[in-house]
Each structure stands twice: as structure tokens, then as C-alpha cells.
Design a protein around this motif. Structure first.
Motif, PDB file in Angstrom:
ATOM      1  N   LEU A  60       0.834  -1.198   0.000  1.00  0.00           N
ATOM      2  CA  LEU A  60       0.000   0.000   0.000  1.00  0.00           C
ATOM      3  C   LEU A  60       0.872   1.253   0.000  1.00  0.00           C
ATOM      4  CD1 LEU A  60      -2.931   1.275   0.401  1.00  0.00           C
ATOM      5  CD2 LEU A  60      -2.316   1.350   2.818  1.00  0.00           C
ATOM      6  N   SER A  61       1.926   1.250   0.807  1.00  0.00           N
ATOM      7  CA  SER A  61       2.776   2.436   0.915  1.00  0.00           C
ATOM      8  C   SER A  61       3.536   2.715  -0.383  1.00  0.00           C
ATOM      9  CB  SER A  61       3.744   2.309   2.085  1.00  0.00           C
ATOM     10  OG  SER A  61       4.747   1.356   1.810  1.00  0.00           O
ATOM     11  N   LYS A  62       3.755   1.685  -1.180  1.00  0.00           N
ATOM     12  CA  LYS A  62       4.422   1.887  -2.471  1.00  0.00           C
ATOM     13  C   LYS A  62       3.446   2.380  -3.534  1.00  0.00           C
ATOM     14  CE  LYS A  62       7.987  -1.538  -1.646  1.00  0.00           C
ATOM     15  NZ  LYS A  62       8.520  -2.844  -2.024  1.00  0.00           N
ATOM     16  N   SER A  63       2.166   2.178  -3.306  1.00  0.00           N
ATOM     17  CA  SER A  63       1.146   2.558  -4.287  1.00  0.00           C
ATOM     18  C   SER A  63       0.710   4.005  -4.159  1.00  0.00           C
ATOM     19  CB  SER A  63      -0.082   1.663  -4.138  1.00  0.00           C
ATOM     20  OG  SER A  63       0.267   0.307  -4.315  1.00  0.00           O
ATOM     21  N   TYR A  64       1.015   4.638  -3.024  1.00  0.00           N
ATOM     22  CA  TYR A  64       0.568   6.003  -2.769  1.00  0.00           C
ATOM     23  C   TYR A  64       1.714   6.829  -2.203  1.00  0.00           C
ATOM     24  CZ  TYR A  64      -4.113   4.064  -3.218  1.00  0.00           C
ATOM     25  OH  TYR A  64      -5.226   3.442  -3.685  1.00  0.00           O
ATOM     26  N   GLN A  65       1.566   8.145  -2.297  1.00  0.00           N
ATOM     27  CA  GLN A  65       2.512   9.035  -1.655  1.00  0.00           C
ATOM     28  C   GLN A  65       2.006   9.353  -0.257  1.00  0.00           C
ATOM     29  OE1 GLN A  65       3.197  12.455  -4.117  1.00  0.00           O
ATOM     30  NE2 GLN A  65       4.759  11.370  -5.278  1.00  0.00           N
ATOM     31  N   THR A  66       2.907   9.813   0.577  1.00  0.00           N
ATOM     32  CA  THR A  66       2.572  10.077   1.974  1.00  0.00           C
ATOM     33  C   THR A  66       1.345  10.975   2.142  1.00  0.00           C
ATOM     34  OG1 THR A  66       4.934   9.920   2.395  1.00  0.00           O
ATOM     35  CG2 THR A  66       3.572  10.662   4.210  1.00  0.00           C
ATOM     36  N   PRO A  67       1.194  12.072   1.368  1.00  0.00           N
ATOM     37  CA  PRO A  67       0.008  12.925   1.563  1.00  0.00           C
ATOM     38  C   PRO A  67      -1.316  12.210   1.326  1.00  0.00           C
ATOM     39  CG  PRO A  67       1.653  14.095   0.283  1.00  0.00           C
ATOM     40  CD  PRO A  67       2.127  12.670   0.410  1.00  0.00           C
ATOM     41  N   GLU A  68      -1.296  11.120   0.574  1.00  0.00           N
ATOM     42  CA  GLU A  68      -2.520  10.364   0.327  1.00  0.00           C
ATOM     43  C   GLU A  68      -2.833   9.398   1.471  1.00  0.00           C
ATOM     44  OE1 GLU A  68      -2.791   9.563  -4.320  1.00  0.00           O
ATOM     45  OE2 GLU A  68      -0.781   9.109  -3.508  1.00  0.00           O
ATOM     46  N   LEU A  69      -1.822   9.091   2.282  1.00  0.00           N
ATOM     47  CA  LEU A  69      -1.987   8.102   3.345  1.00  0.00           C
ATOM     48  C   LEU A  69      -2.084   8.693   4.739  1.00  0.00           C
ATOM     49  CD1 LEU A  69       0.574   5.391   2.162  1.00  0.00           C
ATOM     50  CD2 LEU A  69      -1.911   5.387   1.858  1.00  0.00           C
ATOM     51  N   VAL A  70      -1.580   9.913   4.910  1.00  0.00           N
ATOM     52  CA  VAL A  70      -1.472  10.499   6.243  1.00  0.00           C
ATOM     53  C   VAL A  70      -1.869  11.969   6.177  1.00  0.00           C
ATOM     54  CG1 VAL A  70       0.108  10.879   8.175  1.00  0.00           C
ATOM     55  CG2 VAL A  70       0.461   8.929   6.691  1.00  0.00           C
ATOM     56  N   SER A  71      -2.574  12.445   7.198  1.00  0.00           N
ATOM     57  CA  SER A  71      -2.987  13.848   7.241  1.00  0.00           C
ATOM     58  C   SER A  71      -1.755  14.756   7.322  1.00  0.00           C
ATOM     59  CB  SER A  71      -3.887  14.100   8.450  1.00  0.00           C
ATOM     60  OG  SER A  71      -3.118  14.006   9.641  1.00  0.00           O
TER      61      SER A  71
END
Length: 141
Positions: A60-71
Motif C-alpha cells: 500500500l505504501s508503495k502505491s501512494y505518496q505520503t500525503p494520500e496516506l497520512v494527514s
């Protein structure tokens, strides 16, 4: 689901509940809410699937950038904790070197640091869980 997993999510028999929660968030939620479920699961999973969950979270973490996963607030906190773990001089030298080459690289480095810290903290929660399982006394009847 949050209330239910908060009450019984630590039980080995709660794997199905966690799976339903994950499916619900994957279908109706955002990458951030899916990330939140993974973080919770990795901290309390007792089903013996911890390694599988860890692999899925890394994917999952490779599929998205940090701003998409964490506020944004959590990203700032991740960055602060990352800096606290590293030598301050090294972190600033890395930023300065990137600033000399290209401005966009600074933002990329910041996002990379945040993701690194997020993964580090989730891996630590996973490892703590496994260690706690190993230290539990086993009763023989």
C-alpha cells in the motif's frame, strides 16, 4: 468497525472482523483510512497473520505518496520524529545538497522521510506485538 475492533480486535478470533473492516474501508474509504486500519491491525493483530499484514501495508505504501496516506498534521509529526532519530546535521546537509541541485527535490525528500518514518513506526508496532506474544506465559493444564 472502529468501536468493535477497539473492543475485541486484539483477540485471535477477530481476524474476520479486521478483514471486514479493511474491505469496508477499501471499498468506501480513502487510502488514508485504509492506512489507518493497517496501522491499527499491525499494533494488535493476534491472528498470526502479522507478516502478511506487514507485506500488504508495504505494498500500500508503495502505491501512494505520503500525503494520500497520512494527514498533514501527522506528516509534520512524522517528519519531526524522523529528524529526532537522525543526527540533525545529517538531515540538514541532505536538504542543503538537494537544494543546490533542484528545489523540487526538497519536497520529494520530505515525503520520502515521512514515508520512511511511517513504515518504521508500523514495523516497530508489529515487532512489539510479536515480542509480546513470545513473552506471554504459556499455561499447561
Amino acid at each position: 468497525y472502529k468501536k468493535a475492533t477497539g473492543r475485541v480486535g486484539h483477540d485471535a478470533a477477530a481476524a474476520g472482523l479486521w478483514d471486514a473492516f479493511m474491505e469496508f474501508e477499501a471499498d468506501r474509504g480513502t487510502p488514508e483510512t485504509v492506512c489507518d486500519v493497517f496501522k491499527c491491525m499491525l499494533g494488535v493483530d493476534a491472528s498470526g497473520r502479522t507478516d502478511e499484514l506487514w507485506r500488504r501495508f508495504k505494498h500500500l505504501s508503495k502505491s501512494y505518496q505520503t500525503p494520500e496516506l497520512v494527514s498533514e498534521e501527522d506528516r509534520k509529526a512524522l517528519e519531526a520524529r524522523w529528524k529526532a532519530q537522525k543526527k540533525e546535521g545529517d538531515a540538514n546537509a541532505e536538504l542543503d545538497a538537494l537544494a543546490n541541485s533542484r528545489v523540487a527535490g526538497m519536497k520529494e525528500l520530505e515525503l520520502q522521510r515521512q514515508m520512511e518514518q511511517l513504515l518504521l513506526e508500523c514495523e516497530q508496532a508489529k515487532n512489539d506485538l510479536v515480542q509480546n506474544r513470545l513473552q506471554r506465559p504459556h499455561y499447561e493444564g
